[in-house]
Design an enzyme around this catalytic site. Structure first.
Site, PDB file in Angstrom:
ATOM      1  CB  SER A  23      -0.925   0.002   1.220  1.00  0.00           C
ATOM      2  OG  SER A  23      -0.180  -0.217   2.403  1.00  0.00           O
ATOM      3  CB  THR A 155     -41.173  25.687  -5.659  1.00  0.00           C
ATOM      4  OG1 THR A 155     -42.386  26.050  -6.329  1.00  0.00           O
ATOM      5  CG2 THR A 155     -41.009  26.565  -4.424  1.00  0.00           C
ATOM      6  CG  HIS A 156     -42.288  22.290  -8.435  1.00  0.00           C
ATOM      7  ND1 HIS A 156     -42.474  20.954  -8.161  1.00  0.00           N
ATOM      8  CD2 HIS A 156     -42.943  22.971  -7.458  1.00  0.00           C
ATOM      9  CE1 HIS A 156     -43.224  20.828  -7.073  1.00  0.00           C
ATOM     10  NE2 HIS A 156     -43.515  22.035  -6.624  1.00  0.00           N
ATOM     11  CB  SER A 277     -16.098  25.890 -27.614  1.00  0.00           C
ATOM     12  OG  SER A 277     -16.105  25.137 -28.808  1.00  0.00           O
ATOM     13  CE  LYS A 283     -20.550  26.256 -26.109  1.00  0.00           C
ATOM     14  NZ  LYS A 283     -21.852  25.911 -25.570  1.00  0.00           N
ATOM     15  CG  ASN A 285     -18.528  26.134 -22.778  1.00  0.00           C
ATOM     16  OD1 ASN A 285     -19.584  26.627 -23.174  1.00  0.00           O
ATOM     17  ND2 ASN A 285     -17.737  25.412 -23.540  1.00  0.00           N
ATOM     18  CD  GLU A 290     -20.601  22.470 -17.899  1.00  0.00           C
ATOM     19  OE1 GLU A 290     -21.538  22.333 -18.672  1.00  0.00           O
ATOM     20  OE2 GLU A 290     -19.457  22.758 -18.281  1.00  0.00           O
ATOM     21  CE1 TYR A 317      -6.032  -3.716   8.661  1.00  0.00           C
ATOM     22  CE2 TYR A 317      -5.049  -5.878   8.283  1.00  0.00           C
ATOM     23  CZ  TYR A 317      -5.254  -4.572   7.885  1.00  0.00           C
ATOM     24  OH  TYR A 317      -4.692  -4.107   6.729  1.00  0.00           O
ATOM     25  CD  GLN A 322      -2.896  -2.526   1.895  1.00  0.00           C
ATOM     26  OE1 GLN A 322      -2.207  -2.847   2.853  1.00  0.00           O
ATOM     27  NE2 GLN A 322      -2.672  -2.966   0.673  1.00  0.00           N
ATOM     28  CE  LYS A 325      -4.044   2.320   4.182  1.00  0.00           C
ATOM     29  NZ  LYS A 325      -4.912   1.678   5.187  1.00  0.00           N
TER      30      LYS A 325
HETATM   31  N1  ARG Z   1      -1.003  -1.590   5.073  1.00  0.00           N
HETATM   32  C1  ARG Z   1      -1.946  -2.075   6.017  1.00  0.00           C
HETATM   33  C2  ARG Z   1      -3.254  -1.317   5.889  1.00  0.00           C
HETATM   34  O1  ARG Z   1      -3.231  -0.321   5.296  1.00  0.00           O
HETATM   35  C3  ARG Z   1      -1.435  -1.902   7.407  1.00  0.00           C
HETATM   36  C4  ARG Z   1      -1.891  -2.888   8.391  1.00  0.00           C
HETATM   37  C5  ARG Z   1      -1.388  -4.239   8.051  1.00  0.00           C
HETATM   38  N2  ARG Z   1      -1.589  -5.196   9.086  1.00  0.00           N
HETATM   39  C6  ARG Z   1      -1.450  -6.453   8.845  1.00  0.00           C
HETATM   40  N3  ARG Z   1      -1.570  -7.242   9.839  1.00  0.00           N
HETATM   41  N4  ARG Z   1      -1.259  -6.913   7.648  1.00  0.00           N
HETATM   42  O2  ARG Z   1      -4.302  -1.737   6.343  1.00  0.00           O
END
Ligand code: ARG
Length: 469
Positions: A23, A155-156, A277, A283, A285, A290, A317, A322, A325
């Protein structure tokens, strides 16, 4: 290179697995939070006697050096290091030797990653609150200039009642106030520190988790180690909060797009916030608006993506997590840039008062006023007055007139025809009832659109901004 967890394996990881599992490409974004967590964790280890003072000093110095390298762009992130936690820990051991290997005592990557992402979400929530309050102030500044500027309220998407442009801006603004409050509520809920939960069951060390929590800016340590490493509610809360912000942004953007069309012509984007454009030279725009409208889709997608990832996961966990993120990073980045560009483009927006005023003269905006006039002056029951006004509208439409132009004789004869009653209408009072400005100013109930009431609303919101940020 041997993995942190490599000793129980005979063979080394497949190269494909390495790419799939890592990651680091995206969680390097969390480097500041990871180092912040490690610094406080090291201090805690010292406090409970697991590190000597010299060892603590050496860890802190090593972490500072790594910080500097990452900030300056000289730190090398590699796939073998898998994630940001591993990358920093192995760089530390390389720098300071054996002592670096003590840092992971009494923690696991599971609580470490929960901590890092939580710190990130908390930090970004506060930044979003700031940006939203700047946007609110911009809207209020423009609103102050337009508490008398008439525009057709809809409205509408159909003409409804005359309002002021300022009133409309205040309406947008209140939504952003709730967004700030929603972020605040989430900060209160997500204020328990997961660090020290370790893999899932706590540790045999006497971690001073409460002190640790305070030093990292949390209210308290989390209650249950298993929940702490298994949950991503805090990330989902932020994703939902951002989805709501973007929902508000998209509605505002949609109105700006409509208003900037030739058909409406209420507003015009300044040249530096409009685009042209490649084929149609005439144009101009509203691409900015948008995109603001379009980016809402991402925010919803990110929320649904993490909700789906988390659904049905067994405790505690799982690596599935992962996937949290990128959704969070993307939503945060999207919301920040959208709010900033919206703020800037609003500041240079030109507002066509004349066109708005002109469009108030069509669409029978004063119909409610005529009905209220019949109720207040002639004691006709509202339902009846509504019906009579409807007949007047039909009459006006037939003659190609706006209802505001209906005269005393026409009204009297409609009243006679509909009620069988001769009612003498006061000419001046009727003119006042059908006057657009009067119509807007008359709606001075709490929360209404009259200039004084809008000024009061602006004052309330400015006061709120001052007290809350
Ligand atoms: N890179 C992992 C994550 O983002 C970190 C935690 C990993 N933990 C594990 N036991 N593999 O979730």
């Amino acid at each position: 290179m041997t993995k942190l967890w490599g000793s129980r394996f005979n063979e080394s990881a497949n190269e494909l697995l390495e790419r799939f599992n890592a990651s680091i490409e995206f969680d390097k974004n969390l480097w500041e939070e990871d180092i912040q967590g490690s610094i406080e964790h090291a201090k805690m280890l010292y406090a409970i006697g697991l590190l000597e003072v010299a060892e603590l000093d050496s860890i802190l110095a090593g972490l500072q050096e790594i910080s500097k390298e990452i900030r300056e762009g000289t730190f090398r992130f590699t796939l073998e290091n898998e994630d940001i936690h591993t990358a920093i820990e192995s760089a530390l051991s390389k720098k300071i030797g054996q002592v670096g290997k003590k840092l992971h005592t009494a923690r696991s990557r599971n609580d470490q990653v929960a901590l890092d992402l939580m710190l990130y979400c908390r930090k970004k929530s506060k930044i979003l609150q700031k940006i939203l309050s700047t946007l609110m102030q911009t809207l209020l500044n423009i609103a102050k200039e337009h508490t008398q500027t008439l525009m057709p309220g809809m409205t509408h998407l159909q003409h409804a009642q005359p309002i002021s442009f300022g009133y409309h801006l205040v309406a947008w603004c209140v939504g952003f106030k709730r967004d700030i409050q929603r972020l605040h509520a989430s900060l209160l809920i997500n204020s328990e520190c997961p660090l020290g939960s370790a893999a899932m069951a706590g540790t045999p060390y006497k971690n001073e988790r409460e002190n640790l929590a305070q030093s990292l800016g949390f209210e308290s340590a989390s209650i249950n180690a298993m929940d702490s490493v298994a949950q991503r509610d805090f990330a989902l809360d932020l994703l939902y909060n951002i989805a709501m912000i973007m929902l508000h942004v998209s509605r505002l953007a949609e109105e700006l797009i409509i208003w900037s069309s030739y058909e409406f012509g209420f507003v015009q984007f300044s040249d530096n916030f409009a685009t042209g454009s490649s084929i149609m030279p005439q144009k101009k725009n509203p691409d900015v608006a948008e995109l603001l409208r379009g980016k809402c889709g991402r925010a919803y997608g990110n929320l649904i993506s993490l909700l789906t990832t988390m659904k049905s996961l067994p405790f505690a966990y799982n690596k599935d997590m992962q996937e949290d993120k990128e959704a969070v990073f993307d939503s945060v980045q999207t919301a920040c840039i959208c709010l900033e560009i919206l703020n800037e483009s609003l500041k240079t927006l030109s507002i066509n008062k004349e066109k708005m005023r002109k469009m108030c003269e069509v669409g029978h905006l004063v119909a409610t006023d005529l009905a209220d006039f019949l109720v207040q002056e002639y004691h006709i029951p509202f339902r009846e007055a509504h019906h009579i006004t409807g007949v007047c509208v039909r009459y006006a439409e037939k003659g190609g007139l706006d209802l505001s132009k209906i005269d005393v004789q026409d009204l009297e004869s409609i009243l006679l025809q509909e009620l069988g009653q001769d009612i003498i209408i006061d000419k001046d009072k009727l003119a006042s009832a059908l006057n657009l400005e009067h119509s807007m100013q008359r709606r001075n109930s709490l929360g209404g659109c009259s200039s004084d009431e809008v000024k009061r609303q602006i004052h309330t919101l400015e006061q709120w901004l001052q007290d809350n940020l």
